[in-house]
Design a protein around this motif. Structure first.
Motif, PDB file in Angstrom:
ATOM      1  N   ASP A  61      -8.161  -1.290 -11.705  1.00 47.78           N
ATOM      2  CA  ASP A  61      -9.392  -1.754 -12.667  1.00 47.78           C
ATOM      3  C   ASP A  61      -9.514  -0.620 -13.864  1.00 47.78           C
ATOM      4  O   ASP A  61     -10.187  -1.163 -14.926  1.00 47.78           O
ATOM      5  N   PHE A  62      -9.516   0.464 -13.438  1.00 46.58           N
ATOM      6  CA  PHE A  62      -9.886   1.646 -14.699  1.00 46.58           C
ATOM      7  C   PHE A  62      -8.976   1.229 -15.660  1.00 46.58           C
ATOM      8  O   PHE A  62      -9.298   1.387 -17.018  1.00 46.58           O
ATOM      9  N   TRP A  63      -7.579   0.996 -15.654  1.00 44.65           N
ATOM     10  CA  TRP A  63      -6.768   0.800 -16.899  1.00 44.65           C
ATOM     11  C   TRP A  63      -6.866  -0.497 -17.582  1.00 44.65           C
ATOM     12  O   TRP A  63      -6.753  -0.653 -18.709  1.00 44.65           O
ATOM     13  N   ALA A  64      -7.215  -1.494 -16.536  1.00 45.74           N
ATOM     14  CA  ALA A  64      -7.627  -2.881 -17.178  1.00 45.74           C
ATOM     15  C   ALA A  64      -8.831  -2.808 -18.076  1.00 45.74           C
ATOM     16  O   ALA A  64      -8.837  -3.285 -19.450  1.00 45.74           O
ATOM     17  N   GLU A  65      -9.698  -1.980 -17.774  1.00 46.48           N
ATOM     18  CA  GLU A  65     -11.061  -1.859 -18.587  1.00 46.48           C
ATOM     19  C   GLU A  65     -10.875  -0.991 -19.963  1.00 46.48           C
ATOM     20  O   GLU A  65     -11.151  -1.314 -20.902  1.00 46.48           O
ATOM     21  N   LEU A  66      -9.912   0.174 -19.513  1.00 45.59           N
ATOM     22  CA  LEU A  66      -9.656   0.833 -20.812  1.00 45.59           C
ATOM     23  C   LEU A  66      -8.684   0.226 -21.662  1.00 45.59           C
ATOM     24  O   LEU A  66      -9.201   0.319 -22.990  1.00 45.59           O
ATOM     25  N   LEU A  67      -7.866  -0.502 -21.348  1.00 45.72           N
ATOM     26  CA  LEU A  67      -7.058  -1.211 -22.364  1.00 45.72           C
ATOM     27  C   LEU A  67      -7.680  -2.413 -22.759  1.00 45.72           C
ATOM     28  O   LEU A  67      -6.904  -2.978 -23.913  1.00 45.72           O
ATOM     29  N   GLY A  68      -8.503  -3.212 -22.071  1.00 48.54           N
ATOM     30  CA  GLY A  68      -8.742  -4.451 -22.687  1.00 48.54           C
ATOM     31  C   GLY A  68      -8.033  -5.480 -21.943  1.00 48.54           C
ATOM     32  O   GLY A  68      -7.685  -6.498 -22.521  1.00 48.54           O
ATOM     33  N   TRP A  69      -7.085  -5.203 -20.968  1.00 47.48           N
ATOM     34  CA  TRP A  69      -6.167  -5.923 -20.250  1.00 47.48           C
ATOM     35  C   TRP A  69      -6.943  -6.684 -18.952  1.00 47.48           C
ATOM     36  O   TRP A  69      -7.855  -6.391 -18.778  1.00 47.48           O
ATOM     37  N   HIS A 125     -12.762   5.537 -33.763  1.00 48.33           N
ATOM     38  CA  HIS A 125     -12.134   4.844 -32.738  1.00 48.33           C
ATOM     39  C   HIS A 125     -11.636   5.694 -31.703  1.00 48.33           C
ATOM     40  O   HIS A 125     -11.510   5.395 -30.725  1.00 48.33           O
ATOM     41  N   GLN A 126     -10.812   6.840 -32.053  1.00 48.95           N
ATOM     42  CA  GLN A 126     -10.349   7.636 -30.871  1.00 48.95           C
ATOM     43  C   GLN A 126     -11.494   8.341 -30.310  1.00 48.95           C
ATOM     44  O   GLN A 126     -11.329   8.474 -29.051  1.00 48.95           O
ATOM     45  N   ARG A 127     -12.543   8.790 -30.894  1.00 47.33           N
ATOM     46  CA  ARG A 127     -13.793   9.218 -30.306  1.00 47.33           C
ATOM     47  C   ARG A 127     -14.412   8.252 -29.121  1.00 47.33           C
ATOM     48  O   ARG A 127     -14.627   8.543 -28.133  1.00 47.33           O
ATOM     49  N   VAL A 128     -14.456   6.777 -30.009  1.00 46.95           N
ATOM     50  CA  VAL A 128     -15.021   6.020 -28.950  1.00 46.95           C
ATOM     51  C   VAL A 128     -13.967   5.677 -27.765  1.00 46.95           C
ATOM     52  O   VAL A 128     -14.475   5.398 -26.794  1.00 46.95           O
ATOM     53  N   GLN A 129     -12.628   5.738 -27.955  1.00 47.10           N
ATOM     54  CA  GLN A 129     -11.804   5.459 -26.663  1.00 47.10           C
ATOM     55  C   GLN A 129     -11.824   6.621 -25.706  1.00 47.10           C
ATOM     56  O   GLN A 129     -11.918   6.487 -24.582  1.00 47.10           O
ATOM     57  N   VAL A 130     -12.051   7.909 -26.042  1.00 49.86           N
ATOM     58  CA  VAL A 130     -12.192   8.965 -25.314  1.00 49.86           C
ATOM     59  C   VAL A 130     -13.624   8.721 -24.386  1.00 49.86           C
ATOM     60  O   VAL A 130     -13.691   9.053 -23.324  1.00 49.86           O
ATOM     61  N   ASP A 131     -14.598   8.472 -25.252  1.00 48.49           N
ATOM     62  CA  ASP A 131     -15.669   8.201 -24.501  1.00 48.49           C
ATOM     63  C   ASP A 131     -15.734   7.271 -23.552  1.00 48.49           C
ATOM     64  O   ASP A 131     -16.336   7.553 -22.360  1.00 48.49           O
ATOM     65  N   ARG A 132     -15.134   6.146 -23.881  1.00 46.96           N
ATOM     66  CA  ARG A 132     -14.959   4.966 -22.808  1.00 46.96           C
ATOM     67  C   ARG A 132     -14.349   5.342 -21.511  1.00 46.96           C
ATOM     68  O   ARG A 132     -14.627   5.037 -20.527  1.00 46.96           O
ATOM     69  N   ALA A 133     -13.106   6.207 -21.977  1.00 45.01           N
ATOM     70  CA  ALA A 133     -12.370   6.572 -20.695  1.00 45.01           C
ATOM     71  C   ALA A 133     -13.001   7.766 -19.723  1.00 45.01           C
ATOM     72  O   ALA A 133     -13.254   7.513 -18.634  1.00 45.01           O
ATOM     73  N   LEU A 134     -13.915   8.460 -20.558  1.00 45.58           N
ATOM     74  CA  LEU A 134     -14.651   9.473 -19.534  1.00 45.58           C
ATOM     75  C   LEU A 134     -15.742   8.732 -18.882  1.00 45.58           C
ATOM     76  O   LEU A 134     -16.103   8.942 -17.791  1.00 45.58           O
ATOM     77  N   ALA A 135     -16.273   7.784 -19.588  1.00 47.75           N
ATOM     78  CA  ALA A 135     -17.341   6.768 -18.753  1.00 47.75           C
ATOM     79  C   ALA A 135     -16.710   6.090 -17.544  1.00 47.75           C
ATOM     80  O   ALA A 135     -17.491   5.741 -16.598  1.00 47.75           O
ATOM     81  N   LEU A 136     -15.576   5.682 -17.659  1.00 44.93           N
ATOM     82  CA  LEU A 136     -14.743   4.871 -16.588  1.00 44.93           C
ATOM     83  C   LEU A 136     -14.138   5.704 -15.358  1.00 44.93           C
ATOM     84  O   LEU A 136     -13.660   5.155 -14.532  1.00 44.93           O
ATOM     85  N   GLY A 137     -14.166   6.956 -15.757  1.00 40.24           N
ATOM     86  CA  GLY A 137     -13.807   8.048 -14.679  1.00 40.24           C
ATOM     87  C   GLY A 137     -12.816   9.031 -15.080  1.00 40.24           C
ATOM     88  O   GLY A 137     -12.189   9.721 -14.125  1.00 40.24           O
ATOM     89  N   ALA A 138     -12.194   8.928 -16.302  1.00 35.22           N
ATOM     90  CA  ALA A 138     -11.224  10.021 -16.941  1.00 35.22           C
ATOM     91  C   ALA A 138     -11.888  11.393 -16.968  1.00 35.22           C
ATOM     92  O   ALA A 138     -13.250  11.480 -16.781  1.00 35.22           O
ATOM     93  N   ARG A 139     -10.954  12.221 -16.964  1.00 27.28           N
ATOM     94  CA  ARG A 139     -11.258  13.776 -17.207  1.00 27.28           C
ATOM     95  C   ARG A 139     -10.447  14.326 -18.171  1.00 27.28           C
ATOM     96  O   ARG A 139      -9.459  14.106 -18.305  1.00 27.28           O
ATOM     97  N   PRO A 162      -4.455  17.455 -32.447  1.00 27.84           N
ATOM     98  CA  PRO A 162      -5.527  16.334 -32.787  1.00 27.84           C
ATOM     99  C   PRO A 162      -5.447  15.061 -31.837  1.00 27.84           C
ATOM    100  O   PRO A 162      -6.406  14.304 -32.074  1.00 27.84           O
ATOM    101  N   TRP A 163      -4.708  15.147 -30.813  1.00 28.47           N
ATOM    102  CA  TRP A 163      -4.877  14.204 -29.942  1.00 28.47           C
ATOM    103  C   TRP A 163      -5.645  14.687 -28.446  1.00 28.47           C
ATOM    104  O   TRP A 163      -5.840  15.833 -28.549  1.00 28.47           O
ATOM    105  N   VAL A 164      -5.994  14.064 -27.954  1.00 33.40           N
ATOM    106  CA  VAL A 164      -6.990  14.275 -26.479  1.00 33.40           C
ATOM    107  C   VAL A 164      -6.274  13.836 -25.276  1.00 33.40           C
ATOM    108  O   VAL A 164      -5.720  12.756 -24.912  1.00 33.40           O
ATOM    109  N   VAL A 165      -6.115  15.111 -24.518  1.00 36.29           N
ATOM    110  CA  VAL A 165      -5.415  14.712 -23.129  1.00 36.29           C
ATOM    111  C   VAL A 165      -6.452  14.473 -21.934  1.00 36.29           C
ATOM    112  O   VAL A 165      -7.324  15.470 -21.799  1.00 36.29           O
ATOM    113  N   LEU A 166      -6.290  13.412 -21.384  1.00 41.59           N
ATOM    114  CA  LEU A 166      -7.171  13.172 -20.215  1.00 41.59           C
ATOM    115  C   LEU A 166      -6.473  12.753 -19.119  1.00 41.59           C
ATOM    116  O   LEU A 166      -5.166  12.623 -19.116  1.00 41.59           O
ATOM    117  N   THR A 167      -6.845  12.582 -17.927  1.00 43.80           N
ATOM    118  CA  THR A 167      -6.490  12.127 -16.743  1.00 43.80           C
ATOM    119  C   THR A 167      -7.226  11.036 -16.190  1.00 43.80           C
ATOM    120  O   THR A 167      -8.292  10.975 -16.515  1.00 43.80           O
TER     121      THR A 167
END
Length: 247
Positions: A20-28, A78-92, A102-107
């Motif tokens: 569910d995390f990956w589906a929400e993050l990717l729009g899949w 868009h990169q910042r939006v993607q990061v914020d979205r990932a964090l809101a979904l449970g990424a760290r 220049p890229w952001v590393v998350l889990t």
């Protein structure tokens, strides 16, 4: 070439939760939901995005994964939006020694590393997943093997990095990046292949072994024949009866 890439497999403590995390993050969307497997795929049937498959596994993650996903962005905003979205979904956020990049590393919620890239011209047409990245001691050698296994041509290669992409020019890149790190235990992420229904799986196994694959004994419950590439990264040649027409 008689085998093709069909999915990136995640071993997961909670397959549906991390799917569910990956589906929400990717729009899949979740395309299969069973106790023994959850699949997530891109909604565009004309694209060549590989499905993400989540399988139950009780093994604890104890080191950095040797495979990760790089996500594309269209702009710095868009990169910042993607990061914020990932964090809101449970990424760290995670520090794997990347330093000032220049890229952001998350889990993801189960500790699997991924990167949200700054905009790059080579990824403008990949879709949500820019690249599937594999750590390797020898990028050129591993790229040759996976070229044989997947049928994707080598677009560039060298001592530090090599890249493959489908001959159609659609979907994610498959990239191999040099690392001195030693593989420890079984990978939590892997690539799975499938042969075509008209092909003999035993012939395909022999072809892959001739290219440098080796058999893996610990294959209980696998959906096909489990092998390892020349750097002992596990992969599965899935039974051809399963329909992968959407991926």
């Amino acid at each position: 070439m008689s085998t093709r890439l069909v999915c990136v497999v995640f071993d997961a403590d909670r397959p549906r939760f991390v799917a569910d995390f990956w589906a929400e993050l990717l729009g899949w969307t979740v395309t299969l939901d069973r106790p023994d497997e959850v699949d997530v795929a891109a909604p565009d049937p004309d694209g060549l995005d590989l499905a993400l498959t989540f399988l139950p596994a009780a093994r604890a993650k104890d080191s950095k994964n040797r495979m990760h996903l790089d996500l594309a962005s269209r702009s710095l905003d868009h990169q910042r939006v993607q990061v914020d979205r990932a964090l809101a979904l449970g990424a760290r956020h995670v520090d794997i020694g990347q330093g000032a990049v220049p890229w952001v590393v998350l889990t993801d919620p189960e500790g699997n590393e991924f990167c949200v890239l700054e905009p790059r011209e080579e990824y403008v047409d990949t879709g949500a997943v820019a690249a599937i990245v594999i750590d390797t001691h020898d990028p050129a050698r591993l790229a040759e093997f996976w070229c044989t296994a997947s049928g994707w041509p080598i677009a560039y290669g060298g001592a530090r990095v090599a890249g493959l992409r489908s001959a159609t020019g659609l979907g994610s890149w498959l990239e191999f990046v040099h690392t001195p790190d030693v593989k420890c235990g079984r990978n939590r992420l892997r690539l799975d292949l499938a042969s075509f229904p008209t092909d003999d799986p035993a012939t395909e196994v022999a072809r892959l072994r001739a290219a440098g694959a080796t058999p893996v004994d610990d294959a209980d419950g696998a959906p096909g024949v489990v092998l390892a590439d020349p750097e002992t990264n596990e992969f599965c040649l899935r039974r051809p009866a399963q329909d992968y027409s959407t991926v």
